[in-house]
Design an enzyme around this catalytic site. Structure first.
Site, short mmCIF file in Angstrom:
data_model
loop_
_atom_site.label_atom_id
_atom_site.label_comp_id
_atom_site.label_asym_id
_atom_site.label_seq_id
_atom_site.Cartn_x
_atom_site.Cartn_y
_atom_site.Cartn_z
N SER A 14 16.66 36.54 51.89
CA SER A 14 17.93 35.41 51.31
C SER A 14 18.04 35.42 49.73
CB SER A 14 17.68 34.29 52.22
OG SER A 14 17.70 34.44 53.79
N GLY A 15 16.71 34.97 48.81
CA GLY A 15 16.71 34.92 47.40
C GLY A 15 17.21 35.88 46.96
N GLU A 34 16.55 47.66 47.74
CA GLU A 34 15.81 46.65 49.05
C GLU A 34 15.49 47.74 50.09
OE1 GLU A 34 14.45 46.00 51.97
OE2 GLU A 34 14.56 44.01 50.49
N THR A 41 12.55 38.24 55.61
CA THR A 41 12.58 38.08 56.53
C THR A 41 12.71 36.54 57.81
OG1 THR A 41 10.01 37.63 55.45
CG2 THR A 41 10.37 36.07 57.56
N CYS A 42 13.28 35.98 56.86
CA CYS A 42 14.65 35.39 57.70
C CYS A 42 15.04 35.50 58.21
CB CYS A 42 15.74 34.33 56.75
SG CYS A 42 16.38 32.92 57.51
N TYR A 98 26.30 40.96 55.56
CA TYR A 98 24.91 41.12 54.58
C TYR A 98 26.08 42.04 52.91
CZ TYR A 98 22.86 37.13 55.64
OH TYR A 98 22.20 35.95 55.80
N GLU A 180 5.29 27.05 66.27
CA GLU A 180 7.09 27.01 66.80
C GLU A 180 6.25 27.84 67.84
OE1 GLU A 180 9.62 26.50 62.98
OE2 GLU A 180 9.21 28.07 63.21
N GLY A 263 -0.93 32.45 57.99
CA GLY A 263 -0.72 32.13 56.48
C GLY A 263 0.02 32.94 56.01
N ASP A 304 9.69 33.03 48.50
CA ASP A 304 8.31 34.08 48.99
C ASP A 304 7.42 33.94 48.18
OD1 ASP A 304 9.29 32.38 51.18
OD2 ASP A 304 9.06 34.02 52.53
N HIS A 417 25.40 3.58 67.59
CA HIS A 417 24.73 3.77 68.98
C HIS A 417 25.38 3.72 70.07
CE1 HIS A 417 21.53 1.23 71.75
NE2 HIS A 417 22.77 1.05 71.93
#
Length: 428
Positions: A14-15, A34, A41-42, A98, A180, A263, A304, A417
């Site tokens: 993503s970055g 790449e 990852t995302c 992408y 999660e 982690g 990351d 409401h």
């Protein structure tokens, strides 16, 4: 022969994608290397497929609740194979989108691993790519514990490779990923245990969220919470199932699957960082300053791998701001890592923005802190919410916190409401 570019980007997550495209929009000549699937990852083993699995678990709960609203619903076990097939097809479509986006912006894509030759040159696919600016956006990978038999378990990456739902699962960890995945697996019908080293979860968040997350898992999803269980060995029993031995002598199990969620570490292997002189911090992430600049001028870390908040929107925002500064003439442009909103997709979601109560007390002094119990006019420095729709409602409140809204501003806002969000503007 060395090929010259304005920018070389290592990593198509993503970055990296966002930063490359922003630079190209300013007219920069960009190449991106790449070897894996685009999206990082995302898109492939993180946020996107995770949210799809969370949606599936949430739909299961909705079907169960529908009976109380008068619907005649018959539900059975989920068809995991169908869910996986449809999920994977959607992800594959995103991978193609992408690639098309890069091509539309004339960004050259090199489908190969990249490594440094020197501070301005990268080798990828048998080519030498040179640029004054090189972005490292290689992301992170799940960690495995250093114990015997660790390889018998899977990580969050392996979760998305499961061909069928395991019946008995242990999720080891107390991070948001552990919370999660434990909720998702339990929601989809697996007998689930959450195994933690200590007594608390979500240690980097407000303590309230950790307490509520465990309570929700236990009471709503039927997850067994196993605390003070430090893994010592994972072994396969004679009958084929897995058993987890912990340091105090207990043996947990049997399990069909053990999932490590302890982690993530920076994905910097075989990048040749030493040839460029790039340093790592004590946790193995690339050293960098508030402008994402590493210890070597012209080399930057985003996402990351930078060791900052491991969130997709953060990586995208940091990458775009970096390209704004380097190629868009926006001097001083950088990402402010304060007040970054995030949501833990438990069941229900838990949303947070700003400081935890503990951090706020440390920064502003406990005597100057009020926590929702009385009317106050001070600036709101942290907001945490748990419940259905928390993921959606938090975004707007994050803008308010970012702009320095006070409790009086919240009080002066007319509530909608009946909604859950109205609670945040009617607190006394």
């Amino acid at each position: 022969m060395t090929e010259n570019y304005d920018l070389v980007v290592i990593g198509g997550g993503s970055g990296g994608l966002a930063a490359a495209q922003r630079a190209a929009e300013y007219g920069a000549k960009v190449v991106l290397a790449e070897r894996g699937r685009l999206g990082g990852t995302c898109v492939n083993v993180g946020c996107v497929p995770k949210k799809m699995m969370w949606n599936a678990a949430d739909l299961g709960s909705a079907l169960h609740d529908a009976v109380d609203y008068g619907f005649q619903v018959e539900t059975g076990a989920i068809d995991w194979a169908t869910l996986k097939t449809k999920r994977d097809a959607y992800i594959e479509r995103l991978n193609g989108i992408y690639a098309d986006n890069l091509a539309r912006r004339n960004i050259e894509l090199v489908r190969a691993h990249a490594s440094f030759i020197d501070a301005h040159t990268v080798s990828a696919g048998g080519r030498l790519l040179r640029a004054d600016h090189i972005y490292i956006a290689t992301g992170s990978r799940p960690r495995l514990p250093l114990i015997a038999g660790a390889a018998l378990g899977i990580t969050s990456d392996g979760f998305f490779e499961l061909e069928q739902r395991p019946q008995r699962v242990a999720v080891v960890g107390s991070s948001y990923i552990a919370i999660e995945l434990a909720g998702i697996l339990a929601g989809l019908g697996a007998q689930t245990s959450l195994v933690m080293r200590g007594d608390t979860a979500l240690k980097s968040f407000d303590s309230l969220l950790g307490e509520v997350a465990l309570a929700m898992l236990r009471e709503e999803d039927g997850v067994e919470i196993v605390s003070r269980a430090i893994p010592a060995e994972l072994r396969r029993a004679a009958h084929g199932s897995l058993e987890l031995r912990v340091h105090d002598g207990r043996t947990l199990g049997p399990f069909d699957c053990v999932l490590w969620a302890i982690g993530r570490g920076a994905a910097v292997e075989n990048l040749g960082l030493e040839r460029a002189g790039v340093g790592l911090d004590v946790q193995g992430f690339i050293c960098n300053d508030k402008y994402q600049v590493s210890n070597v001028p012209g080399i930057y870390a985003i996402g990351d791998v930078s060791g900052r908040a491991q969130l997709t929107p953060v990586a995208i925002a940091a990458g775009r701001r970096l390209s704004d500064r380097l190629f868009g003439g926006q001097t001083g442009r950088h990402l402010d890592y304060e007040n970054v909103p995030t949501v833990i997709f438990g069941r229900p979601p838990l949303g947070t923005v700003g400081l935890s109560e503990k951090s706020a007390a440390q920064r502003h002094g406990a005597a100057n802190l009020k926590v929702y119990r009385a009317s106050f006019v001070q600036r709101i420095v942290g907001l945490h919410v748990v419940g259905p729709g928390a993921d959606e409602m938090l975004q707007g409140f994050a803008v308010a916190v970012r702009m320095g809204a006070t409790k009086k501003d919240f009080d002066d806002t007319v509530a909608i409401h009946p909604t859950s969000a109205e609670e945040l503007v009617t607190l006394r």
